[in-house]
Scaffold this motif. Sequence first.
Motif, PDB file in Angstrom:
ATOM      1  N   VAL A   1     -17.014 -26.563  31.798  1.00 44.65           N
ATOM      2  CA  VAL A   1     -18.324 -25.821  31.845  1.00 44.65           C
ATOM      3  C   VAL A   1     -19.242 -25.616  32.544  1.00 44.65           C
ATOM      4  CG1 VAL A   1     -20.263 -24.669  30.567  1.00 44.65           C
ATOM      5  CG2 VAL A   1     -18.360 -25.391  29.261  1.00 44.65           C
ATOM      6  N   ILE A   2     -20.016 -27.044  33.469  1.00 43.74           N
ATOM      7  CA  ILE A   2     -21.255 -26.900  34.279  1.00 43.74           C
ATOM      8  C   ILE A   2     -20.311 -26.503  35.697  1.00 43.74           C
ATOM      9  CG2 ILE A   2     -21.907 -28.497  36.262  1.00 43.74           C
ATOM     10  CD1 ILE A   2     -22.223 -30.497  33.572  1.00 43.74           C
ATOM     11  N   LYS A   3     -19.274 -26.914  35.152  1.00 47.09           N
ATOM     12  CA  LYS A   3     -17.753 -26.024  36.739  1.00 47.09           C
ATOM     13  C   LYS A   3     -18.067 -24.728  37.228  1.00 47.09           C
ATOM     14  CE  LYS A   3     -15.224 -30.602  38.375  1.00 47.09           C
ATOM     15  NZ  LYS A   3     -13.977 -31.008  37.568  1.00 47.09           N
ATOM     16  N   LYS A   4     -17.636 -24.187  35.878  1.00 46.48           N
ATOM     17  CA  LYS A   4     -17.953 -22.444  35.640  1.00 46.48           C
ATOM     18  C   LYS A   4     -19.387 -22.177  36.312  1.00 46.48           C
ATOM     19  CE  LYS A   4     -15.792 -20.461  32.385  1.00 46.48           C
ATOM     20  NZ  LYS A   4     -14.784 -19.916  30.472  1.00 46.48           N
ATOM     21  N   GLY A   5     -20.670 -22.999  35.855  1.00 46.61           N
ATOM     22  CA  GLY A   5     -21.861 -22.793  35.806  1.00 46.61           C
ATOM     23  C   GLY A   5     -22.354 -21.034  35.840  1.00 46.61           C
ATOM     24  N   GLY A   6     -23.095 -20.648  36.197  1.00 44.24           N
ATOM     25  CA  GLY A   6     -23.974 -19.545  35.765  1.00 44.24           C
ATOM     26  C   GLY A   6     -24.431 -19.419  34.602  1.00 44.24           C
ATOM     27  N   VAL A   7     -24.629 -18.666  33.272  1.00 41.81           N
ATOM     28  CA  VAL A   7     -25.172 -19.127  31.670  1.00 41.81           C
ATOM     29  C   VAL A   7     -23.940 -19.474  31.304  1.00 41.81           C
ATOM     30  CG1 VAL A   7     -25.606 -15.912  32.313  1.00 41.81           C
ATOM     31  CG2 VAL A   7     -23.758 -16.404  31.632  1.00 41.81           C
ATOM     32  N   TYR A   8     -22.903 -20.471  31.358  1.00 42.29           N
ATOM     33  CA  TYR A   8     -22.402 -20.669  30.420  1.00 42.29           C
ATOM     34  C   TYR A   8     -23.086 -21.973  30.036  1.00 42.29           C
ATOM     35  CZ  TYR A   8     -18.483 -16.932  30.513  1.00 42.29           C
ATOM     36  OH  TYR A   8     -18.101 -16.210  30.488  1.00 42.29           O
ATOM     37  N   PRO A   9     -23.898 -22.726  31.262  1.00 42.51           N
ATOM     38  CA  PRO A   9     -23.908 -24.142  31.457  1.00 42.51           C
ATOM     39  C   PRO A   9     -25.458 -24.034  29.479  1.00 42.51           C
ATOM     40  CG  PRO A   9     -23.684 -24.685  33.027  1.00 42.51           C
ATOM     41  CD  PRO A   9     -23.560 -22.786  32.293  1.00 42.51           C
ATOM     42  N   CYS A  10     -26.423 -22.312  29.773  1.00 43.81           N
ATOM     43  CA  CYS A  10     -27.117 -21.701  28.998  1.00 43.81           C
ATOM     44  C   CYS A  10     -26.091 -21.712  27.720  1.00 43.81           C
ATOM     45  CB  CYS A  10     -27.696 -20.824  29.231  1.00 43.81           C
ATOM     46  SG  CYS A  10     -28.936 -19.281  28.183  1.00 43.81           S
ATOM     47  N   ALA A  11     -25.052 -20.961  27.363  1.00 42.02           N
ATOM     48  CA  ALA A  11     -24.320 -20.666  26.225  1.00 42.02           C
ATOM     49  C   ALA A  11     -23.790 -22.313  25.629  1.00 42.02           C
ATOM     50  CB  ALA A  11     -23.291 -20.171  26.962  1.00 42.02           C
ATOM     51  N   MET A  12     -23.616 -23.170  26.422  1.00 42.07           N
ATOM     52  CA  MET A  12     -22.873 -24.697  25.536  1.00 42.07           C
ATOM     53  C   MET A  12     -24.651 -24.993  24.838  1.00 42.07           C
ATOM     54  SD  MET A  12     -21.114 -27.839  28.292  1.00 42.07           S
ATOM     55  CE  MET A  12     -22.757 -27.373  28.825  1.00 42.07           C
ATOM     56  N   SER A  13     -25.750 -24.733  25.211  1.00 40.27           N
ATOM     57  CA  SER A  13     -26.681 -25.866  25.274  1.00 40.27           C
ATOM     58  C   SER A  13     -26.474 -25.347  24.006  1.00 40.27           C
ATOM     59  CB  SER A  13     -27.908 -25.428  25.872  1.00 40.27           C
ATOM     60  OG  SER A  13     -29.102 -26.194  25.834  1.00 40.27           O
ATOM     61  N   ALA A  14     -27.139 -23.907  24.059  1.00 41.82           N
ATOM     62  CA  ALA A  14     -27.282 -23.433  22.456  1.00 41.82           C
ATOM     63  C   ALA A  14     -26.527 -22.997  21.660  1.00 41.82           C
ATOM     64  CB  ALA A  14     -27.799 -21.671  23.117  1.00 41.82           C
ATOM     65  N   ALA A  15     -25.297 -23.123  22.057  1.00 42.83           N
ATOM     66  CA  ALA A  15     -24.272 -23.575  20.620  1.00 42.83           C
ATOM     67  C   ALA A  15     -24.585 -24.754  20.273  1.00 42.83           C
ATOM     68  CB  ALA A  15     -22.666 -22.874  21.210  1.00 42.83           C
ATOM     69  N   ASP A  16     -24.837 -25.996  21.232  1.00 42.39           N
ATOM     70  CA  ASP A  16     -24.613 -27.236  20.650  1.00 42.39           C
ATOM     71  C   ASP A  16     -25.989 -27.368  19.633  1.00 42.39           C
ATOM     72  OD1 ASP A  16     -23.795 -30.579  21.445  1.00 42.39           O
ATOM     73  OD2 ASP A  16     -26.527 -29.819  21.650  1.00 42.39           O
ATOM     74  N   GLU A  17     -27.662 -27.085  20.387  1.00 41.12           N
ATOM     75  CA  GLU A  17     -28.210 -26.587  19.181  1.00 41.12           C
ATOM     76  C   GLU A  17     -27.903 -26.699  17.587  1.00 41.12           C
ATOM     77  OE1 GLU A  17     -32.057 -25.654  19.983  1.00 41.12           O
ATOM     78  OE2 GLU A  17     -31.992 -25.710  22.149  1.00 41.12           O
ATOM     79  N   GLU A  18     -26.909 -25.110  17.712  1.00 43.13           N
ATOM     80  CA  GLU A  18     -26.810 -24.877  16.619  1.00 43.13           C
ATOM     81  C   GLU A  18     -25.300 -25.728  15.649  1.00 43.13           C
ATOM     82  OE1 GLU A  18     -28.927 -22.506  14.979  1.00 43.13           O
ATOM     83  OE2 GLU A  18     -29.279 -22.488  16.663  1.00 43.13           O
ATOM     84  N   VAL A  19     -25.355 -26.120  16.508  1.00 38.93           N
ATOM     85  CA  VAL A  19     -23.684 -26.807  15.972  1.00 38.93           C
ATOM     86  C   VAL A  19     -24.267 -28.145  15.332  1.00 38.93           C
ATOM     87  CG1 VAL A  19     -21.481 -28.116  16.466  1.00 38.93           C
ATOM     88  CG2 VAL A  19     -21.801 -25.649  17.399  1.00 38.93           C
TER      89      VAL A  19
END
Length: 382
Positions: A308-326
């Motif tokens: 996800v980090i390598k993909k960059g852009g908005v994806y790390p934000c999505a990962m962080s948000a999803a992680d909070e909920e998970v």
Amino acid sequence: MIKIALLGSTGSIGRQVLNVVDRYPEKFKIVTMAAGSNAAIFNEQINKYKPTIATLSNPEKAVEITSIPNGTSFYYGENSLIHAITDDVDIVFVAVMGYSGLNAVKTAIEMGKNVALANKETLVAGGGLIMPLAKKHGVKIIPVDSEHSAIWQCLDFNEGKKFKKLIITASGGAFKNKSVSELETVTAKDALCHPTWQMGKKITIDCATMMNKAFEVIEAMWLFDTPIDKIDVVIHPESIIHSMVEFDDGAIIAQMGNPSMEVPIQLALTYPNRFNSDVEPLNLIGKSLNFKEVDYEKYPCFPLAIEVIKKGGVYPCAMSAADEEVVKLFLEEKIKYLDIKRYLEYALSKVEDLPLSFENLEKVDKMARKAVYELYNKELNG
Ligand code: NDP
Ligand code: MG
């Protein structure tokens, strides 16, 4: 006298900031304070520190703030923590948990205030916007996370100093001694028993999955302006070396000490000076320092996050948000430990690749959270 806005005063980091302030009352003053829901502790804190502004983000808990000192203005509501960032503070200490830190950091920067940053979600979600903004406003983002503070110390507090590699250490979290098959039955209670650090619940779970370490890789990329291939992560179960920097000549400098967040917290406020702290001196006699590679089978969220980090852009934000909920679902015992990665993958697959902007981070943050509950409800209803 350094005047501080403390955001997240009731949390693990926030309370340790107050310990540092109590140790040096002639050097530090808490001018404003913000918290989320913990009205009982916040009530005590505002009566002790008598800030000019106090804010509580959870509006339902505001009625429990029963004794507001004379001279303190009290705000409450979802975005109230922004009111705690005022013109008369020298530094904004961002110790809130989660995405709410991002807007606070943005506001602080736009007001020209230096930021002591414990909240890692800010740089994970929006480092690509926050760092250029800080540069534009001539504002310092001072690392508080122990690994980044360690690196900053190894660089003589000069984040622009040339290096060959950053070596971030990881404790391995609560399950460092468990086998992959044993992970099938672990509970939230088990995951909350961190072997070396006392922290808030969310970050403790992130340590068990090593999502925390992936977040720290992102933090390091932004704080030290470095690509991911110049960052190594090693498991160091003793948590004595807090991180290292390798230089061109092959020399590696490490920062060591007994694990305590009070050292990086205090240093963020006093650097380049060092004052006494209450941290027990490290006695190396009889101690061993061990280092291991990260086991991707045992910590599958880590390689997922690296992609996800390598993909960059908005994806790390999505990962962080999803992680909070998970993590919330896991803490509420609604999903199992080994579900965490699957939920993250699902949420990431539902996120649109939008161009990087503060507005789109907001959108992606919501999309990712929604996707987590979408999957949860789908599985709940068979
Ligand atoms: P805690 O859960 O212990 O504390 C979080 C704090 O944030 C609490 O004061 C909480 O208020 C407050 N908060 C949460 N949401 C809001 C909101 N919307 N508005 C205002 N305040 C809010 O977390 P930690 O102290 O452990 O961690 C804080 C941050 O620091 C995290 O980003 C974490 O990753 C990072 N960090 C923590 C370390 C540690 O050792 N704990 C180490 C390195 C980084 P309340 O309790 O009143 O609800
Ligand atoms: Mg850390």
